[in-house]
Design a protein around this motif. Structure first.
Motif, PDB file in Angstrom:
ATOM      1  N   LEU A 134      40.911  19.610 -41.511  1.00  0.00           N
ATOM      2  CA  LEU A 134      39.972  18.914 -42.393  1.00  0.00           C
ATOM      3  C   LEU A 134      40.678  18.421 -43.658  1.00  0.00           C
ATOM      4  O   LEU A 134      40.371  17.358 -44.179  1.00  0.00           O
ATOM      5  N   ALA A 135      41.653  19.168 -44.116  1.00  0.00           N
ATOM      6  CA  ALA A 135      42.328  18.829 -45.373  1.00  0.00           C
ATOM      7  C   ALA A 135      43.180  17.577 -45.268  1.00  0.00           C
ATOM      8  O   ALA A 135      43.599  17.026 -46.285  1.00  0.00           O
ATOM      9  N   LEU A 136      43.469  17.110 -44.052  1.00  0.00           N
ATOM     10  CA  LEU A 136      44.235  15.867 -43.946  1.00  0.00           C
ATOM     11  C   LEU A 136      43.438  14.773 -43.222  1.00  0.00           C
ATOM     12  O   LEU A 136      43.111  13.748 -43.815  1.00  0.00           O
ATOM     13  N   SER A 137      43.104  14.986 -41.973  1.00  0.00           N
ATOM     14  CA  SER A 137      42.407  13.913 -41.242  1.00  0.00           C
ATOM     15  C   SER A 137      40.899  13.965 -41.435  1.00  0.00           C
ATOM     16  O   SER A 137      40.174  13.181 -40.821  1.00  0.00           O
ATOM     17  N   GLY A 138      40.440  14.878 -42.275  1.00  0.00           N
ATOM     18  CA  GLY A 138      39.012  14.919 -42.576  1.00  0.00           C
ATOM     19  C   GLY A 138      38.191  15.264 -41.334  1.00  0.00           C
ATOM     20  O   GLY A 138      38.605  16.043 -40.487  1.00  0.00           O
ATOM     21  N   ARG A 139      37.042  14.606 -41.223  1.00  0.00           N
ATOM     22  CA  ARG A 139      36.111  14.974 -40.158  1.00  0.00           C
ATOM     23  C   ARG A 139      36.335  14.194 -38.859  1.00  0.00           C
ATOM     24  O   ARG A 139      35.605  14.380 -37.893  1.00  0.00           O
ATOM     25  N   ILE A 140      37.326  13.304 -38.868  1.00  0.00           N
ATOM     26  CA  ILE A 140      37.492  12.399 -37.726  1.00  0.00           C
ATOM     27  C   ILE A 140      37.661  13.152 -36.410  1.00  0.00           C
ATOM     28  O   ILE A 140      37.089  12.790 -35.396  1.00  0.00           O
ATOM     29  N   TYR A 141      38.458  14.200 -36.432  1.00  0.00           N
ATOM     30  CA  TYR A 141      38.750  14.935 -35.191  1.00  0.00           C
ATOM     31  C   TYR A 141      38.012  16.265 -35.154  1.00  0.00           C
ATOM     32  O   TYR A 141      38.526  17.252 -34.645  1.00  0.00           O
ATOM     33  N   TRP A 150      35.503   7.038 -34.417  1.00  0.00           N
ATOM     34  CA  TRP A 150      34.764   7.922 -33.520  1.00  0.00           C
ATOM     35  C   TRP A 150      34.400   7.216 -32.216  1.00  0.00           C
ATOM     36  O   TRP A 150      34.417   7.804 -31.164  1.00  0.00           O
ATOM     37  N   HIS A 178      34.541  13.715 -46.922  1.00  0.00           N
ATOM     38  CA  HIS A 178      35.730  13.930 -46.093  1.00  0.00           C
ATOM     39  C   HIS A 178      36.246  15.365 -46.090  1.00  0.00           C
ATOM     40  O   HIS A 178      37.007  15.744 -45.206  1.00  0.00           O
ATOM     41  N   ILE A 210      41.289   6.065 -48.913  1.00  0.00           N
ATOM     42  CA  ILE A 210      42.139   6.013 -47.717  1.00  0.00           C
ATOM     43  C   ILE A 210      41.343   6.469 -46.500  1.00  0.00           C
ATOM     44  O   ILE A 210      41.394   5.845 -45.431  1.00  0.00           O
ATOM     45  N   MET A 211      40.607   7.545 -46.663  1.00  0.00           N
ATOM     46  CA  MET A 211      39.854   8.058 -45.513  1.00  0.00           C
ATOM     47  C   MET A 211      38.738   7.093 -45.095  1.00  0.00           C
ATOM     48  O   MET A 211      38.361   7.044 -43.929  1.00  0.00           O
ATOM     49  N   PRO A 213      46.970  14.870 -36.285  1.00  0.00           N
ATOM     50  CA  PRO A 213      47.148  13.549 -35.628  1.00  0.00           C
ATOM     51  C   PRO A 213      47.561  12.434 -36.587  1.00  0.00           C
ATOM     52  O   PRO A 213      48.165  11.444 -36.167  1.00  0.00           O
ATOM     53  N   MET A 214      47.261  12.577 -37.865  1.00  0.00           N
ATOM     54  CA  MET A 214      47.586  11.515 -38.820  1.00  0.00           C
ATOM     55  C   MET A 214      49.089  11.232 -38.873  1.00  0.00           C
ATOM     56  O   MET A 214      49.513  10.125 -39.202  1.00  0.00           O
ATOM     57  N   MET A 264      45.868   7.160 -29.836  1.00  0.00           N
ATOM     58  CA  MET A 264      46.780   8.265 -29.573  1.00  0.00           C
ATOM     59  C   MET A 264      46.753   8.627 -28.087  1.00  0.00           C
ATOM     60  O   MET A 264      45.790   9.189 -27.596  1.00  0.00           O
ATOM     61  N   ARG A 293      42.152   9.864 -51.919  1.00  0.00           N
ATOM     62  CA  ARG A 293      41.801  10.348 -50.583  1.00  0.00           C
ATOM     63  C   ARG A 293      40.504   9.697 -50.086  1.00  0.00           C
ATOM     64  O   ARG A 293      40.381   9.351 -48.918  1.00  0.00           O
ATOM     65  N   PRO A 337      47.409   9.258 -45.100  1.00  0.00           N
ATOM     66  CA  PRO A 337      46.481   9.726 -46.152  1.00  0.00           C
ATOM     67  C   PRO A 337      47.120  10.838 -46.968  1.00  0.00           C
ATOM     68  O   PRO A 337      48.072  11.473 -46.520  1.00  0.00           O
TER      69      PRO A 337
END
Lengths: 420, 487
Positions: free
Chosen positions: A390-397, B471, A44, B68-69, A370-371, B479, B65, A9
């Protein structure tokens, strides 16, 4: 080809940075865009949107108005929407995606018209959706300071500062009244895109207090006093720049009000160089400089920090100091010739550059979002310590966001690097 | 423009009475609010339905973004790529070149060559006058083995012409026209549906007639998807797919049938008779006998549906009901049939009323003129939750709050839940794939279920309801091994 992203991303964009930076100041932020920017941002790049909404709107630009340059509608829509808000916004901030940039919309003029017609301070944050969030947020804070601090004369500012500090203390909503000898600090670059873990502000406050500092102003997370206490920042002893986004406002305060700044994320560590330099108020001290004067002869593979660069440099400094290992700090955000981040070894932009670089160090330990797993040639060969942002993998983690200011964080990082 | 001065709160731009509403541009255009409800599908989700198909977007940072997200969150990051031209490349007239080179570069880097690629240029490509035909021709020439679908992510056009969703769906169906093979009268394909069609009258009719129904959700590979083109009849019930279905079916020389989510009994019956007529026409049978059987079946369905309404009334009583367009694609018609069966609908959420619902709108204007119609995207809607809570009291949306009985609101749909703060809500999109008499009964069942069991209202912030999500995979199940989270 540096423009292509097979699987990685992109980092959050400038519009998200602007909206996030201004979120808690009680203004109204309008994104001139057909549709997508607002959705991307609030889905995101923003965790506060469900529970604590802010006045962030999108213009819903259509092709006809873009081609014909119907700025009048844009202005009218903003003024109409302002009427519907339950309270008068403190300011109107404008930003935009590519099409209004391509058609040369004169946002400065529009901001001027809005200010005249509404009586509300209005300003434009230069943007076009082509840059990253750090630049957007930095410019937003710089503009905010210019608008609400920079235009005031010194004497008037002193009076206002005194008044606002007293009022804030009375109402209990601002920072503590000055009553001690603590060094007062402007915290710059504090936003969820970089520091999303709950409790980060409180932990930072505690960390600074334990080390003899007091937060005077915080741009821009959790500052209950908000805009009212913003002029107070000119009375700080020093600015603490926590992220790349904080550098522009720091440079502005340095150039205009002679407030020095220290760049780095202070960690709960007795020899933390950021806290030391903050106490000495050594302007623009280069984080990691001291450790880097000698070439490390450590035989172990290096530790690569591929994160927001100020954070990466701070963590690398800790690792070098405590373990003697070689470190490499990578800045994955866009290069800006005006901005130098101490302790950063290289800038890598985009997926291809990053992939090629990482392939050279198959045995390195990697501290990253993690991305980045998606572009490692053999992830299982590499020890990865994940710092989701948050700025890369967003809310996922989001369950794994790190509070970098809490007690024991240094030991946890070092422990992770030696385990397994 | 509708008169918004007589709204419940007065002066708000987001609520009007149904008596003042009109189809088409129902609310005036203005600044827009984007609420944090994201369960409805977007173009990324829809595009992922085709197996062995890769998506490529060419855009700047912010919009890129978002798409992609979307894919990352549904654990499909490997099926989407992007090209991000920089400021200078856009401004200096190199966008066509970067688009072509970027797309080629992405395809060459993929571990496996995709059978099809959905290509998404964006608003700026239109605005600076890129030669899109040239771009598509170039990439098609370079990769002749790939089916390129000429999609767009250009919301700048969506208010004045077709939407990106409509054009994407056309492209997804158009490839079926290319390699369709001979017409097969024993097969029907359902196209342009995000959700698998279920609990629907027309499925029942097709089954009774011995017709094999093909859905994209059943396709395991691209060849199976292409085989859907063989069906003698292509059906959609989605308003967003009607444009594409009719164009693509004409191109393929196939019959097509648009069966929008009908809600009045007469409309449902009419749709079923149309379907039966086409089936008989294709098989050369006389429709008379089949029609007789259908009439009997319809009478049974009507009785079952009336019975379901009676039971729902017993359970729901006078509970205020708010229904949204995310859950019910025909929100006005749906409100109409509920009201006509004495269920207490107090508000409809819809940003606009489709001209297809004109008749339902007229019926409501006459019989229930004070019914409220609310836009979820008008700027005033930002503060609607607080206003609603003040008006109806108590029904706040804190996670886990079950709400008091006196303030119980039944929300039909995720947006209805968000704006009312009600934990008693039907968490479904696109009518949960159901339609017709069976669809009405399915929705009544979901409503009664929702009335009994509260949910966490914040689940509506998830993207793409019904899709797999990272999720569920415990924060990224792929991972493993030597990776650790610090927190």
């Amino acid at each position: 080809m540096r423009e292509t992203y097979r699987v990685l991303p992109v980092w959050a964009g400038d519009v998200s940075g602007i909206a996030g930076a201004l979120y808690e100041f009680g203004g109204m932020t309008v994104i001139h865009d057909p549709s997508g920017c607002s959705s991307t941002y609030n889905t995101h790049d923003e965790l506060r949107w469900y529970r604590e909404p802010s006045n962030i709107f999108i213009s819903g630009l259509n092709m006809k108005d873009a081609v014909l340059g119907n700025d009048e509608r844009f202005i009218r829509d903003i003024l109409d929407a302002r009427e519907g808000l339950p309270s008068r916004p403190q300011f109107i901030a404008l930003c935009n995606s590519p099409v209004p940039w391509l058609n040369g919309t004169d946002f400065e003029a529009i901001a001027g018209i809005l200010e005249r017609k509404s009586g509300i301070p209005s300003f434009y944050v230069p943007s076009n959706g082509c840059h990253d969030y750090a630049r957007g947020a930095g410019l937003a804070w710089q503009k905010l300071l210019q608008k609400f601090v920079g235009n005031r004369k010194t004497a008037a500012l002193e009076d206002e500062n005194r008044e606002s500090t007293e009022q804030a203390a009375e109402k209990g909503g601002g920072r503590e009244a000055e009553s001690d000898d603590a060094v007062s600090v402007n915290v710059l670059g504090m936003m969820p895109l970089d520091f999303a873990a709950e409790g980060s502000v409180l932990s930072l406050e505690g960390l600074l207090q334990r080390n003899g500092f007091r937060i005077r102003t915080c741009l821009a997370l959790g500052d209950a006093a908000g805009l009212r206490c913003l002029p107070d920042c000119t009375r700080a002893d020093v600015s603490l720049v926590l992220s790349k986004a904080g550098l522009l406002p720091a440079m502005y305060l340095r150039d205009r009000y002679h407030i020095p700044f220290v760049t780095g994320v202070p960690l709960d560590d007795e020899d933390d160089p950021v806290l030391k330099r903050l106490g000495g108020m050594r302007p623009e001290s280069a984080l990691g400089e001291t450790e880097r004067t000698e070439v490390s002869r450590d035989p172990r593979p290096p530790v690569i920090f591929l994160t927001e660069p100020v954070l990466g440099a701070s963590l690398a400094s800790l690792v070098r100091r405590r373990t003697g290992r070689k470190t490499i700090v990578i800045d994955p955000l866009e290069a800006d010739p005006l901005i130098r981040i101490p302790g950063v070894d290289a800038g890598l932009f985009g997926e291809e550059e990053t992939e090629t670089f990482l392939a050279q160090f198959p045995d390195a330990d990697l501290v990253c979002d993690p991305m980045y797993d998606t572009i490692l040639p053999d992830p299982e060969r590499t020890r990865r310590i994940f710092l989701p942002t948050l700025a890369l993998s967003g809310r996922i983690y989001r369950e794994h966001f790190v509070n970098y200011f809490e007690r024991g964080i240094s030991d946890r990082l070092l422990g992770a690097l030696t385990s397994g | 423009m509708p008169d918004t001065r007589n709204t419940p709160e007065g002066g708000q731009n987001n609520i009007i009475r149904i008596r003042d509403a009109k189809a088409g541009r129902t609310f005036p255009w203005g600044l827009e609010y984007n609420c944090p409800v994201h369960e409805h599908w977007n173009i990324v989700h829809t595009g992922m339905l085709i197996p062995e198909c890769h998506q490529i977007y060419i855009c700047t940072d912010n919009c890129l973004r978002g798409v992609i997200m979307t894919a990352v969150e549904m654990d499909a990051a490997a099926r989407i790529s992007s090209v991000m031209p920089d400021e200078a490349e856009i401004f200096n007239g190199r966008l066509e070149e970067i688009t072509i080179r970027g797309v080629s570069d992405v395809i060459r880097k993929l571990p496996k060559r995709p059978r099809a690629v959905q290509l998404f240029p964006v608003c700026m490509h239109h605005f600076i006058g890129c030669d899109m035909r040239y771009i598509f021709d170039q990439v098609e020439r370079e990769f002749p083995e790939i089916d390129f679908m000429e999609c767009f992510m250009d919301p700048i056009r969506q208010k004045l012409t077709t939407t990106p969703e409509q054009r994407q769906r056309y492209q997804m169906m158009k490839v079926l026209a290319g390699e369709k093979g001979p017409e097969d009268p024993s097969k029907v394909s359902i196209l342009g549906e995000n959700l698998r069609v279920r609990d629907s009258d027309f499925m029942e009719i097709l089954q009774r007639e011995g017709i094999r129904v093909m859905q994209v959700q059943d396709c395991r590979n691209y060849d199976e998807y292409l085989a859907m083109g063989q069906a003698f009849l292509w059906i959609t019930k989605s308003p967003l797919s009607k444009y594409g279905l009719e164009k693509a079916a004409a191109l393929a020389g196939r019959r097509s049938l648009y069966l929008p989510a009908a809600v009045t009994y007469e409309e449902i019956d009419g749709q079923l008779r149309d379907l039966l007529h086409l089936i008989c026409e294709a098989s050369g049978r006389s429709p008379a006998e089949a029609a007789e059987k259908l009439d009997t079946w319809i009478q049974e369905q009507r009785a079952l549906t009336e019975n379901a309404f009676r039971k729902a009334r017993e359970i729901l009583g006078d509970t205020p009901i708010v229904a949204d367009y995310i859950c019910e694609p025909r929100p006005v018609g749906f409100a109409r049939i509920l009201l006509e069966h004495h269920l207490n609908v107090v508000r409809i959420l819809a940003d606009q009323i489709s001209p297809e619902e004109s008749e339902d709108l007229e019926a409501l204007r006459n019989s229930y003129p004070d019914l409220e119609l609310m836009s979820s995207s008008a700027s005033d809607s930002l503060y609607e939750r607080e206003r609603f809570a003040a008006r109806y009291g108590g029904c706040r949306s804190e996670a886990g709050n079950s709400g008091g009985a006196e303030s119980k609101i039944l929300a039909v749909g995720p947006k209805a839940s968000f704006f009312t703060g009600s934990p008693y809500f039907v968490n479904a999109i696109e009518a949960d794939g159901a339609t017709g008499y069976m669809g009405i009964r399915h929705m009544l069942h979901l409503m009664c279920e929702a009335f009994r069991e509260p949910k966490n209202p914040e689940i509506v912030t998830g993207k793409g309801l019904g899709l797999p999500g990272v999720w569920e995979a415990d924060g990224g199940g792929h991972m493993i091994g030597r990776a650790v989270f610090l927190a």
